[in-house]
Design an enzyme around this catalytic site. Structure first.
Site, PDB file in Angstrom:
ATOM      1  N   LYS B  93       0.815  -1.225   0.000  1.00 37.23           N
ATOM      2  CA  LYS B  93       0.000   0.000   0.000  1.00 37.23           C
ATOM      3  C   LYS B  93       0.845   1.269   0.000  1.00 37.23           C
ATOM      4  CE  LYS B  93      -4.075  -2.043   0.268  1.00 37.23           C
ATOM      5  NZ  LYS B  93      -5.151  -1.843  -0.706  1.00 37.23           N
ATOM      6  N   GLU B 115      -9.966   6.337   2.525  1.00 39.49           N
ATOM      7  CA  GLU B 115     -10.851   5.324   3.089  1.00 39.49           C
ATOM      8  C   GLU B 115      -9.988   4.145   3.500  1.00 39.49           C
ATOM      9  OE1 GLU B 115     -10.111   5.506  -0.089  1.00 39.49           O
ATOM     10  OE2 GLU B 115      -9.508   3.430  -0.394  1.00 39.49           O
ATOM     11  N   SER B 381       1.748  -9.635  -0.764  1.00 39.13           N
ATOM     12  CA  SER B 381       1.390  -8.210  -0.699  1.00 39.13           C
ATOM     13  C   SER B 381       1.617  -7.596   0.667  1.00 39.13           C
ATOM     14  CB  SER B 381      -0.066  -8.014  -1.131  1.00 39.13           C
ATOM     15  OG  SER B 381      -0.917  -8.834  -0.347  1.00 39.13           O
TER      16      SER B 381
END
Ligand SMILES: Cc1ncc(COP(=O)(O)O)c(C=O)c1O
Lengths: 260, 397
Positions: B93, B115, B381
Site C-alpha cells: 500500500k 478510506e 502483498s
C-alpha cells in the site's frame, strides 16, 4: 411539452419537494404524494433509494436505508405509482443513483417512466458524456427530461453544454455540499446564482441543497424559477410520518409567504 | 511501456467496457483537474526523482524476489516470492500512498482524506502524511474500527484523525462513500487518496502506475535470478486489485507471461458469504467505476464476506474486469480455509508469516498445475502481523 416544461413556462416560485419512496413506511409513497399535491406543491422529486448514496447527507441516507429495509425497489415503485396519474397532476421526477437503474435496464426504465407518467429523471452519477452518447435519444424520444446538476465549481463552459442538452430544468446545487448539509444562503452563493443567471441560459433553473425553510426558499426564488426542499421534508416525514396535516402545514409554512 | 496497449486505460478512461467516471457533478471539477495533471506530474523528472528516492530510502525498495526453495520442492516448480511484506508499514500500500502524496503536494493540496477497510491503506496514508506534514483524515467503517483496533491506534499515533463511517453496513464501501462526501464538501483544499485501482478515472490508472514498480522490479529480478527472460506466471490476490495491477503492469503486453488473480471466496463461491466478485458479481457502477460488483436483483450493492478484511470489497478494479473479459488474466478464487492453510504452510516451510490477503495468492499453488522448470512469481502483498489474532483463533496458538 411534458408537465415539467409546462410548469416552468407557466409558474414562478416553484415549490418542489424531495422525498424517498417507500419511507417512512413502504406504502407511504402515494399518500405522501397526494398530501404534497393537496398542500400546493408544484413538483416532486421522488427518491429511488440506493445502498450507497454518496451525494447525500445523513437524513436522506437514513431514509434510503429504511426504505430499502421496508422492501423498496424500482420494481416496487413502479407498481406503487402505476395509477398515479388518476390523482396526481404535478410533474414527477424520479431521482436516484445510476446503478439500480442500470441493473433494471435503462431502456426498460425509461419505457416504464413513460407508461406511468413520470416526467423527468435525475441520476446524479450518470455523467454527461455517457448520457449524451448512449441515452439522450432514448430519453428524448420518450419525452422524459433528464435533469443535470450544476454546482458552484462547474465551469461556465460546462454549464452551457449542459444547458444545450437539457429540456426540463437545471438543478442548481447551492453549494459544495451533500444534501442536508446546512441552511442559509451566503453572499458567495448568491454571487454564484447571479453568475449563472448572467450566462443567458435557455433552460430554467431550480435551486436545491440547503433549502429548508421559508427564508431560504424565498431567497432562492429570487434567483431561480423555484427551489427544492429535501432533507428538511424528509426530517418531517421521519418525525410525523405520512401525516396530511403536518405535510400541509410544512408546505404552506414555506410556500405561502414567498410571494415577492 | 506503450500507452497504446489494449489492456491499458483509453483516452476516455475506459478499460474496454469497464471504468469511466460515474460521479455526481459535485466531483466533476476535482476529477477533471486530477485527470488533467496526473500524467504530467507522474512523468515529470522532479516527481520521478523524489518518488524513486522515497521508494528506495523510505519504503526500502527494491523488495527482494526470493526463491522459496522448500515451497518450490513441495509443488514441483520454482516459486519466487515478491516480498512486498518487507516494505515499510508492511504491505504494498505504501508504494501508492507515497506516490499520491507527492501528486497532492504538486497540486498544492493541504488536506488528505482516505478510506480504509482493514486499516492498511489508512496506516500507509497516515504514514505518508506524517512524512510530508499534511493533515490526514481517514474514514473507516464503525464495524472495522472495532475489528482493527491496532491499526486505528497506529493511524492516531501517526497524527491522523480517524472518522467512523456510520452508514449502511459500516464497512469499507461505506467508508469510501463517506470519503467521497467529504471530497464533495471540500473541493478546493482536499486530495482524496484512494487505496486501490478502484474509483472514477483517473484513479485506477494512477494507482496502477504507482504500483507498477512491483512488476518493474520483477522484470529485472527474474533475469538476474534465473536464465529466463520473463516469468511464466505472475500470481497476486485481488481486493480492489492494486497489488495485482502493480504485479502485472509491465507484463500486460507480454502474453508469454500468464497472469493469475486470486479473489477471496470466503466460505465458498456459492455460499452467499463470499467476496469473489468476478465469480459472483455482475456489471454495474460502484464508486464511480463501471465494473463487476456484488449486487442484489434490484441493483443494491451487497456486503461481501472474506476472512481477510483487505479483500472484502464488493467491486473489482476495472482493469481486472477487462483482463478477465479479454482472457488476458485468469481469475480464480480461494476460500478462507484454503488461505489459512496456505498461510500456515508458508510460515512453516519458509519462515514467512504472510498477510491473510496474500495467503489467497499462495493458495493458487494448490489449485493449478505448474511445470518443473516454470518460474512462478507470487506477490506477497503484506505481512501477517495484523492478522495474528485471526491466526491465533483459527490455529489455537
Ligand atoms: C496486505 C494486503 N494485500 C492485499 C490487499 C488488497 O488490496 P489490493 O487488491 O488493492 O491489492 C490489502 C488491502 O488492504 C492488503 O492490506
Amino acid at each position: 411539452m411534458n408537465r415539467i416544461q409546462k410548469l416552468l413556462q407557466e409558474k414562478k416560485d416553484i415549490f418542489s419537494a424531495y422525498f424517498t419512496a417507500g419511507y417512512p413506511h413502504l406504502e407511504d409513497t402515494m399518500p405522501v404524494l397526494e398530501a404534497l399535491q393537496e398542500a400546493g406543491t408544484d413538483l416532486v422529486e421522488l427518491g429511488m433509494p440506493f445502498s450507497d448514496p454518496l451525494a447525500d447527507g445523513p437524513t436522506i441516507q437514513k431514509s434510503s436505508e429504511d426504505a430499502l429495509e421496508n422492501g423498496m425497489s424500482i420494481k416496487k415503485l413502479f407498481e406503487q405509482i402505476k395509477d398515479m396519474r388518476k390523482t396526481i397532476d404535478m410533474p414527477i421526477v424520479l431521482m436516484g443513483y445510476f446503478n439500480p437503474v442500470f441493473k433494471y435496464g435503462v431502456e426498460a426504465f425509461v419505457a416504464k417512466c413513460k407508461e406511468v407518467g413520470v416526467d423527468g429523471v435525475i441520476l446524479p452519477d450518470l455523467p454527461f458524456d455517457e448520457y449524451n452518447d448512449k441515452y439522450q435519444q432514448l430519453f428524448e424520444d420518450a419525452n422524459i427530461s433528464n435533469i443535470f446538476l450544476i454546482t458552484p465549481q462547474t465551469p461556465d463552459e460546462r454549464i452551457k453544454l449542459i444547458d444545450a442538452n437539457s429540456n426540463g430544468f437545471i438543478y442548481m446545487v447551492s453549494s459544495a455540499a451533500v444534501t442536508g448539509a446546512k441552511s442559509g444562503l451566503s453572499d458567495q452563493q448568491l454571487a454564484y446564482f447571479n453568475r449563472v443567471n448572467n450566462l443567458g441560459l435557455s433552460t430554467p433553473r431550480i435551486i436545491g441543497f440547503g433549502i429548508s425553510n421559508k427564508e431560504t426558499f424565498t431567497t432562492a426564488c429570487k434567483y431561480a424559477s423555484g427551489a427544492i426542499v429535501g432533507s428538511a421534508f424528509v426530517k418531517l416525514l421521519a418525525e410525523k410520518g405520512a401525516d396530511k396535516v403536518s405535510i400541509n402545514d410544512f408546505v404552506k409554512g414555506i410556500k405561502d409567504t414567498s410571494e415577492k | 511501456m506503450s500507452d497504446k496497449s489494449k489492456y491499458q486505460v483509453d483516452e476516455n478512461g475506459m478499460y474496454g467496457r469497464f471504468g469511466g467516471a460515474f460521479i455526481p457533478e459535485m466531483l466533476q471539477p476535482n476529477i477533471d483537474n486530477l485527470k488533467k495533471v496526473y500524467l504530467d506530474i507522474i512523468n515529470s523528472e522532479a516527481f520521478q526523482k523524489e518518488y524513486k528516492s522515497l521508494l528506495k530510502d523510505y519504503v526500502g525498495r527494491p523488495s527482494p524476489l526470493y526463491l522459496a526453495k522448500r515451497l518450490s520442492e513441495k509443488y514441483g516448480t520454482n516459486v519466487y516470492l515478491k516480498r512486498e511484506d518487507l516494505n515499510h508499514t508492511g504491505a504494498h500500500k505504501i508504494n501508492n500512498t507515497v506516490g499520491q502524496i507527492l501528486i497532492a503536494k504538486h497540486m498544492g493540496k493541504e488536506r488528505i482524506i482516505a478510506e480504509t477497510g482493514a486499516g492498511q491503506h489508512g496506516v500507509a496514508t497516515a504514514t505518508a502524511c506524517a512524512l510530508m506534514g499534511l493533515k490526514c483524515v481517514v474514514y473507516m467503517g464503525e464495524v472495522d474500527i472495532k475489528r482493527q483496533a491496532p491499526n486505528v491506534a497506529r493511524m492516531k499515533m501517526l497524527g491522523a484523525e480517524v472518522k467512523a463511517a456510520q452508514s449502511g453496513s459500516k464497512t469499507l464501501k461505506d467508508a469510501t462513500n463517506e470519503a467521497m462526501r467529504d471530497w464533495i464538501c471540500n473541493p478546493e483544499d482536499t486530495f482524496y487518496l484512494i487505496g486501490s485501482v478502484v474509483g472514477p478515472h483517473p484513479y485506477p490508472d494512477m494507482v496502477a502506475r504507482l504500483q507498477a514498480i512491483i512488476s518493474e522490479e520483477i522484470a529485472w529480478q527474474i533475469k538476474e535470478k534465473t536464465d529466463k527472460e520473463y516469468p511464466d506466471y505472475v500470481i497476486a490476490c485481488v481486493g480492489g486489485g492494486s497489488n495485482a495491477a502493480g504485479s502485472f503492469y509491465h507484463f500486460l503486453d507480454d502474453e508469454r507471461v500468464k497472469l493469475v488473480a486470486v479473489e477471496a471466496s470466503g466460505m465458498g463461491v456459492s455460499s452467499g458469504e463470499t467476496a469473489a466478485t468476478i465469480a459472483m458479481g455482475d456489471l454495474g457502477v460502484i464508486h464511480g467505476s463501471k465494473t463487476f460488483l456484488m449486487q442484489s436483483d434490484d441493483g443494491q450493492i451487497t456486503e461481501p464476506y472474506s476472512i481477510s478484511a483487505g479483500l472484502d470489497y464488493p467491486g473489482i478494479g476495472p482493469i481486472h474486469a477487462h483482463l478477465h473479459d479479454t482472457k488476458r488474466a485468469t481469475i480464480i478464487s480461494a476460500t478462507d480455509q484454503e488461505a489459512l492453510d496456505s498461510a500456515l504452510e508458508l510460515t512453516q516451510l519458509e519462515g514467512i508469516i504472510p498477510a491473510l490477503e496474500s495467503s489467497h495468492a499462495l493458495a493458487a499453488l494448490g489449485k493449478m498445475k505448474f511445470k518443473p522448470d516454470d518460474a512462478v512469481v507470487i506477490t506477497i502483498s503484506g505481512r501477517g502481523d495484523k492478522d495474528m489474532e485471526t491466526y491465533m483463533n483459527r490455529f489455537g496458538f
